[in-house]
Design an enzyme around this catalytic site. Structure first.
Site, PDB file in Angstrom:
ATOM      1  CB  SER A 169      81.906 -22.131-100.324  1.00 36.72           C
ATOM      2  OG  SER A 169      81.005 -23.482 -99.102  1.00 36.72           O
ATOM      3  CD  GLU A 288      83.053 -20.606 -92.179  1.00 38.12           C
ATOM      4  OE1 GLU A 288      81.883 -20.455 -93.121  1.00 38.12           O
ATOM      5  OE2 GLU A 288      83.484 -20.314 -92.977  1.00 38.12           O
ATOM      6  CG  HIS A 404      79.569 -20.309 -96.050  1.00 36.09           C
ATOM      7  ND1 HIS A 404      80.708 -20.460 -95.828  1.00 36.09           N
ATOM      8  CD2 HIS A 404      79.118 -19.997 -96.658  1.00 36.09           C
ATOM      9  CE1 HIS A 404      80.862 -21.375 -96.199  1.00 36.09           C
ATOM     10  NE2 HIS A 404      80.380 -21.083 -97.412  1.00 36.09           N
TER      11      HIS A 404
END
Length: 812
Positions: A169, A288, A404
Site C-alpha cells: 500500500s 483492490e 487490498h
C-alpha cells in the site's frame, strides 16, 4: 530468542536509528544518533509507534519519539540477504508493531528481516517549503533507516550489499519513491512493490507544492498562529494532537519538485533519472478497490447510477484530478446492468481499485521495465487467493473478493505462526510466497517459468525454451509436442460421463489420434512408428497410456523419463471417493447450491476462482475409470496393458534434491525431527500408509544424525526414491517381467548434468547433484542451440543422448 517453525530466531525490537524528532526536529529531516547510548538498549520490548489518529498496535503507545526499527535474524555468522519492510497505512497510520508484520517466520527463509518506523501524517509529510521543513520527511526517516542498516546489519548476520526494500500500500508507494529518489541511490539492490506506486495523474501530481504549502499553513491558522510569526516554529510549539485534529488523513501525499523527489515520475522515466540498477517485483490483489468503496459511496448495498457518478467525482477531492467522468462511466459501465446495485457496486469496485492502486502499480512497473530493458529483472503478479481467516479479521467479506492487503499473511507467514486459525491451503500458499520473496531477495529472480514483465521469457543468458524440438528433429525424426489441460481442468473427477476425470490424458489421447489417423504424414511422419516420451508428470502420462485400453495401437514405443503412475503398493494416491470429495469441496467453496448440479455450477464459475481452491499438490490420475480401469499392479498381474510397446525408462542420479526444499523448512540446519516430519508430510501428498520408523531406520542406517548435511543427503535419497525412482524402476521392471522377450526394455540412470542448464534450473550441482529434469537439456539438444554457454562435454553428451533416443524411435 524465539523458537519459530523449529528454528531459533533472534528478535530485536525498538532499536533507535535516529535522534527523537521532537521539538526543533518536528517536520525536519531526521538526525543520525550523535553519540552512543550510555546503557544497553533493551531490544526485547516494543517502543513507541509513530503518532497517528489511528492506533493499529495495541502494545505500543503513540508518540513523536518513534524512530526505531525491528530486526529478525536466524544467526549472525554467515551473512544473509536483508529484507527491509516499509508498512502501509496511507502514509498517515501504521506501525512496525502491528502483529501482522511479525518478521520471525519470513526470517526462517535464510534472510534478515528489518522493519522501520517512520513519521506519519503531518509529522512525516507536512510541507514547509524550507530547509528545516522540506516535506517528505517520512521518506527521509526510511532513508536514514536504510543507511543505519547498511552500517550495522553485518552485526545481525545481514549482507549490506544484498538489501531488498519491500512494502505494501503506502509502503509500496514508499518503495517506488526510493526507486525515484537520487538520495536513495545505491542503498538497495532489489525492490518489491505490493499494491501501490507514486504514479497517478498523467498531467499533474495528486498534490503540488503550492497546495501542500497552503495545507500546512491552514493548520497553522486553525491553531491561531500569528501571521507575523514563523508559522513552522508556531506549529513546533503546538500540541501534537491538535495538529492531528486539523490534518486530513486522506490528504497525505508526497510532494514532488523537492530534494527527495526532484521530478515527477513520468518525467523521471522519460529522462531515465531514477535508480535503474534495481531488480523489481510489483503486483496487486484481484479486488483492490472493494475495501475503499465505503469511503466514497454512502450506501453500497443500494447503489444507484447517481451514486456511481458522484463516487467518481469524489475521487477528485481525494487528489485524482481532471477525471473525465463521462469517459470513465462509459468504460466501467459498458455492458453493465445499471439497474442492479450489485452490478454497479462491482464495476465501481473495479474503478476504485484501478485508479489509486492497480493502474499506478502496473504503469510504474511497466515504465520501469521499458526503461531498464534487459539490464534488470522485472516481474509482475496478481494475487488470486486469500486467507478466509485473515479476510474476516480485516472485514473483507466473500462478496469483496481478494481485497487490498490480502497478500500480507502470506508474505509474513502468518498461517505458519497461527495454524489453528488458518487452513492447510493458507499454510501451503504462505510457504510458496515466502520462498518466492526470499529467493528474489537472494538471487534477484523468480522461478524459471515465471515470465518477466514485457518479456515472456525468464531473465538470463541465454533465454531458454526447454522443449524446443528443432535440434532433436535434425536426427531424422518428426518431433511433436502437445498441450493438455492441467490441474482442476484436466484432472477434476466428477464420477459421470461428462466429467470422467483424467481429461488431461484424454487430451493427449486425442492429439495422438490426430497424429496417427490422418495428419502426420503431411509433415513427413510415419504413423506406424510413433514413440511417446515425457519427463516427470509427462513420464507419468506415458505410463498411463501404456496402461490404458483407450491408447492401444496408437504408439509403438515409449520413453519414460523420471516418473510413473505406479506409487503405493496398497492403494492409489487418490481414490475415487477422495477425488470426488475434493471436487465437491471446491463447489462448496464457490457456494454451489447442494440442490443444483454442482458440475454445471463449476462450469459457470470463473476459472481463476476454481484454481484458487484447487490444491496443485493434489493433482493425481484417478483409477477405476474408463481411461485407467485398474491399477498398475493389477494390470501387470492380469497382463491387461499395452504389451506391444518397446520401452526406455530411467531417472537422474539425485531426483530428490529438487523436492527436498519444498518439504523441509530449513534444509541447511536439518534435524532428525525434520527428517521424521518430512516423511510424514508425504502422506498428505498421496503417499499413504508409510511406516515412518522402518523408512527412517533404512535411510538413516550408518548416517551421522547430528550432521545436517548427512541428514539432508539421506532425506533427498528418500524423497527421490519415493516420488520418482522407485515408481519408474518398478513400472519398467514389472513391464519387462510381463512382456519378457517379446519387447525391448531398457533402463538408464543419468550421471552427468550441464552446469549452465543446472544453474538455469536452480540446481546447484555441487550440493544437489544431478537434479530432477537435468536430462531435458540433452534430450532436446539445448547445448547445440546455446553453444556459447555450453561446454564441449555438454555438446558431446547432447549429441549422444539425441542419437540414442532417435535411434530407439526409429529401430526400437
Amino acid at each position: 530468542t524465539l523458537h519459530v517453525l523449529d528454528t531459533n530466531v533472534d528478535q530485536f525490537v525498538g532499536i533507535p536509528y535516529a535522534e527523537p524528532p521532537v521539538g526543533k526536529h518536528r517536520f525536519a529531516k531526521p538526525e543520525p544518533i550523535s553519540k552512543p547510548f550510555p546503557n544497553i538498549i533493551d531490544a526485547t520490548k516494543p517502543k513507541n509507534s509513530c503518532l497517528s489518529p489511528i492506533q493499529l498496535s495495541p502494545d505500543s503507545p503513540l508518540s513523536e519519539d518513534c524512530l526505531v526499527l525491528n530486526i529478525w535474524t536466524t544467526n549472525t555468522t554467515a551473512l544473509k540477504p536483508v529484507m527491509f519492510w516499509i508498512y502501509g497505512g496511507g502514509l498517515a497510520a501504521g506501525s512496525i508493531y502491528q502483529p501482522e508484520y511479525n518478521g520471525s517466520a519470513l526470517a526462517t527463509n535464510d534472510v534478515v528481516v528489518v522493519s522501520v518506523n517512520y513519521r506519519l501524517g503531518p509529522f512525516g509529510f507536512l510541507y514547509g517549503d524550507r530547509e528545516d521543513a522540506p516535506g517528505n520527511v517520512g521518506f527521509y526517516d526510511q532513508l536514514l533507516g536504510m543507511k543505519w542498516v547498511r552500517e550495522n546489519i553485518h552485526s545481525f548476520g545481514g549482507d549490506r550489499d544484498q538489501i531488498t526494500i519491500f512494502g505494501e500500500s503506502s509502503g509500496s508507494e514508499s518503495v517506488s519513491a526510493h526507486i525515484l529518489s537520487p538520495l536513495s541511490k545505491g542503498l538497495f539492490k532489489r525492490a518489491i512493490m505490493e499494491s501501490g506506486a507514486n504514479m497517478y495523474n498523467k498531467d499533474r501530481d495528486v498534490v503540488n507544492k503550492t497546495k501542500a504549502l497552503s495545507q500546512g499553513k491552514a493548520i497553522a491558522k486553525q491553531l491561531k498562529c500569528n501571521e507575523t510569526e514563523d508559522w513552522i516554529q508556531c506549529l513546533r510549539r503546538a500540541d501534537a494532537r491538535d495538529i492531528i485534529k486539523y490534518w486530513d488523513l486522506f490528504d497525505t501525499y508526497p510532494v514532488f519538485g523537492t530534494e527527495f523527489l526532484p521530478i515527477r515520475t513520468q518525467q523521471a522515466f522519460n529522462e531515465k533519472k531514477f535508480n535503474t540498477d534495481v531488480d523489481l517485483i510489483a503486483g496487486i490483489t484481484q479486488n483492490e478497490g472493494s475495501s475503499f468503496i465505503k469511503a466514497v459511496i454512502k450506501d453500497p448495498a443500494h447503489m444507484t447510477l447517481t451514486d456511481f457518478n458522484n463516487g467518481i467525482k469524489a475521487f477528485d477531492l481525494l487528489g485524482y484530478h481532471n477525471i473525465n467522468v463521462t469517459k470513465v462511466t462509459d468504460y466501467y459501465l459498458k455492458g453493465v446492468n445499471t439497474s442492479s446495485p450489485a452490478a454497479l457496486l462491482q464495476s465501481f469496485s473495479a474503478l476504485a481499485g484501478d485508479l489509486p492502486l492497480g493502474c499506478p502499480t502496473y504503469l510504474f512497473a511497466k515504465r520501469f521495465a521499458q526503461t531498464v530493458k534487459e539490464s534488470q529483472r522485472v516481474y509482475f503478479y496478481e494475487l488470486l487467493y486469500k486467507s478466509e481467516w485473515f479476510a474476516k479479521q480485516n472485514n473483507c467479506s466473500a462478496t469483496m473478493g481478494i481485497c487490498h492487503m490480502s497478500d500480507i499473511p502470506f508474505v509474513f507467514g502468518l498461517p505458519l505462526l497461527d495454524p489453528h486459525h488458518y487452513s492447510h491451503n493458507d499454510i501451503y500458499y504462505s510457504k510458496v510466497v515466502m520462498k518466492m520473496w526470499s529467493k528474489f531477495a537472494t538471487y534477484g529472480n523468480m522461478d524459471s517459468d515465471w515470465p518477466q514483465l514485457l518479456n515472456d521469457e525468464p531473465m538470463g543468458a541465454p533465454k531458454v525454451h526447454e522443449y524446443n524440438g528443432t535440434a532433436l528433429a535434425t536426427n531424422d525424426v518428426v518431433v511433436v509436442s502437445v498441450n493438455y489441460r492441467l490441474g482442476a481442468f484436466g484432472f477434476l473427477y466428477g464420477d459421470r460421463e461428462d466429467a470422467p476425470g483424467n481429461v488431461g490424458f484424454y487430451d493427449q489421447l486425442l492429439a495422438l489420434k490426430w497424429v496417427v489417423s490422418e495428419n502426420i504424414h503431411s509433415f513427413g511422419g510415419d504413423r506406424d512408428r510413433i514413440t511417446i516420451f515425457g519427463q516427470s508428470a509427462g513420464s507419468q502420462s506415458v505410463s498411463a497410456h501404456i496402461l490404458s485400453p483407450l491408447s492401444k495401437g496408437l504408439f509403438k514405443r515409449a520413453i519414460m523419463e523420471s516418473g510413473s503412475v505406479m506409487v503405493n503398493k496398497n492403494r492409489e494416491m487418490v481414490t475415487k471417493p477422495e477425488a470426488l470429495s475434493q471436487a465437491k469441496a471446491i463447489a462448496a467453496q464457490l457456494k454451489c447450491n447442494e440442490s443444483e448440479d454442482w458440475i454445471q455450477c463449476l462450469r459457470r464459475a470463473d476459472a481463476k476462482d476454481i484454481l484458487r481452491y484447487w490444491n496443485p499438490l493434489a493433482t493425481f490420475p484417478v483409477f477405476g475409470t474408463k481411461f485407467l480401469p485398474i491399477s498398475a499392479r493389477q494390470a501387470f498381474k492380469a497382463k491387461k496393458f499395452n504389451t506391444d510397446v518397446d520401452l526406455i525408462a530411467g531417472n537422474t542420479r539425485n531426483e530428490g534434491t529438487s523436492l527436498t526444499r519444498g518439504l523441509i523448512k530449513d534444509p541447511d540446519h536439518m534435524t532428525v525431527a525434520d527428517f521424521y516430519n518430512g516423511i510424514k508430510s508425504f502422506d498428505a501428498l498421496g503417499y499413504h500408509n508409510l511406516n515412518v520408523t522402518k523408512v527412517a531406520d533404512d535411510y538413516l542406517k550408518g548416517v551421522n544424525t547430528s550432521s545436517p548435511a548427512a541428514l539432508l543427503q539421506s532425506f533427498s535419497a528418500f524423497a527421490g526414491d519415493l516420488g520418482l525412482v522407485c515408481p519408474t524402476y518398478l513400472f519398467a521392471k514389472r513391464f519387462a517381467q510381463t512382456v519378457k522377450e517379446s519387447q525391448r526394455v531398457y533402463f538408464y540412470e543419468l550421471l552427468y548434468a550441464s552446469e549452465w542448464f543446472a544453474n538455469y534450473s536452480q540446481c546447484n550441482i555441487s550440493t544437489m547433484g544431478i537434479c530432477h529434469g537435468m536430462e531435458i537439456a540433452f534430450v532436446f539438444g539445448l547445448p547445440l542451440l546455446y553453444p556459447d554457454v555450453s561446454t564441449p562435454e555438454d555438446i558431446f553428451y547432447a549429441n549422444v543422448v539425441m542419437k540414442l533416443w532417435s535411434k530407439f524411435a526409429a529401430c526400437g
